[in-house]
Design an enzyme around this catalytic site. Structure first.
Site, mmCIF file in Angstrom:
data_model
loop_
_atom_site.group_PDB
_atom_site.id
_atom_site.type_symbol
_atom_site.label_atom_id
_atom_site.label_comp_id
_atom_site.label_asym_id
_atom_site.label_seq_id
_atom_site.Cartn_x
_atom_site.Cartn_y
_atom_site.Cartn_z
ATOM 1 N N HIS A 1 0.771 -1.078 0.092
ATOM 2 C CA HIS A 1 -0.156 -0.171 -0.500
ATOM 3 C C HIS A 1 1.122 1.178 -0.262
ATOM 4 O O HIS A 1 0.929 2.267 -0.768
ATOM 5 C CB HIS A 1 -0.612 0.350 1.027
ATOM 6 C CG HIS A 1 -1.981 -0.892 1.330
ATOM 7 N ND1 HIS A 1 -1.758 -1.789 2.271
ATOM 8 C CD2 HIS A 1 -2.796 -2.128 0.441
ATOM 9 C CE1 HIS A 1 -3.357 -2.444 2.422
ATOM 10 N NE2 HIS A 1 -3.500 -2.247 0.774
ATOM 11 N N LYS B 1 -17.859 -5.366 7.155
ATOM 12 C CA LYS B 1 -16.498 -6.311 7.523
ATOM 13 C C LYS B 1 -16.313 -5.438 9.007
ATOM 14 O O LYS B 1 -16.288 -4.579 9.667
ATOM 15 C CB LYS B 1 -15.890 -6.040 6.742
ATOM 16 C CG LYS B 1 -15.844 -6.117 5.619
ATOM 17 C CD LYS B 1 -13.804 -5.854 4.796
ATOM 18 C CE LYS B 1 -13.857 -6.922 3.935
ATOM 19 N NZ LYS B 1 -12.863 -6.635 3.007
ATOM 20 N N ARG C 1 -1.752 -5.724 -8.010
ATOM 21 C CA ARG C 1 -0.799 -7.220 -8.105
ATOM 22 C C ARG C 1 -0.509 -8.007 -8.666
ATOM 23 O O ARG C 1 0.468 -8.413 -9.139
ATOM 24 C CB ARG C 1 -0.603 -8.184 -6.795
ATOM 25 C CG ARG C 1 -1.253 -6.962 -5.019
ATOM 26 C CD ARG C 1 -1.552 -7.788 -3.897
ATOM 27 N NE ARG C 1 -3.066 -7.782 -4.434
ATOM 28 C CZ ARG C 1 -3.680 -8.391 -3.168
ATOM 29 N NH1 ARG C 1 -3.622 -8.635 -1.710
ATOM 30 N NH2 ARG C 1 -4.449 -8.633 -3.525
ATOM 31 N N SER D 1 -3.165 -6.641 3.376
ATOM 32 C CA SER D 1 -3.491 -7.384 4.981
ATOM 33 C C SER D 1 -3.611 -8.391 5.329
ATOM 34 O O SER D 1 -2.785 -8.820 7.026
ATOM 35 C CB SER D 1 -4.166 -6.382 5.259
ATOM 36 O OG SER D 1 -3.969 -5.100 4.485
#
Length: 164
Positions: free
Chosen positions: A17, A41, A90, A128
């Site tokens: 990030h 979440k 990614r 993460s």
């Protein structure tokens, strides 16, 4: 002046990030790291903690600001006069999802653009979730997250998962 937003949950922020933040801050006049409040979440860090961790990491980048938001990204952008969305990629699997999101955002507001930035090869495996999992099982997260917040993450993991 072009302002961009780099949205995400950043639970926690990783070196991947931070790589995107550093690079995007050189491309745009202003960059807002938009920390998404997702009521569906349950994150490791609450929204205030995530904002503070990111602020700690970007404090020396003068054109970067950190803000939390909920609801539609497009609404946040309109409210803050933001023209561009920055998304880090990614792998090809990231592109598929992010491409669909960019088309939806374009449908919601045709004046907004999405810019994709490939992560550096050394961060391509980072997420993460993987950082949290490594830390939860006592693995070393040095080099995975910004050094300024490494012990914040370890301490939070220890408080949450190792209740004695």
């Amino acid at each position: 002046m072009k302002t961009a937003v780099y949205p995400g949950s950043f639970d926690p922020i990783t070196n991947g990030h931070l790589d995107i933040i550093n690079r995007a801050s050189k491309v745009f006049d202003h960059l807002i790291v938009g920390v998404l409040i997702n009521p569906e979440k349950q994150g490791l860090f609450n929204i205030e903690e995530r904002v503070k961790l990111i602020q700690k990491v970007v404090k020396d980048i003068p054109n970067v600001k950190v803000e939390s938001f909920s609801g539609l990204l497009i609404d946040f952008m309109k409210k803050n006069d933001i023209q561009v969305i920055v998304k880090g990629l990614r792998a090809v699997s990231d592109f598929e999802y992010e491409f669909q999101m960019s088309l939806m955002n374009k449908k919601l507001d045709s004046d907004k653009e999405t810019v994709f930035m490939m992560t550096s090869a050394m961060n391509s495996y980072l997420s993460s979730s993987s950082v949290k999992q490594v830390a939860m099982f006592g693995g070393c997260i040095k080099g995975l997250v910004p050094e300024e917040i490494r012990f914040d993450i370890i301490n939070k993991i220890n408080r949450v998962y190792k209740k004695c």
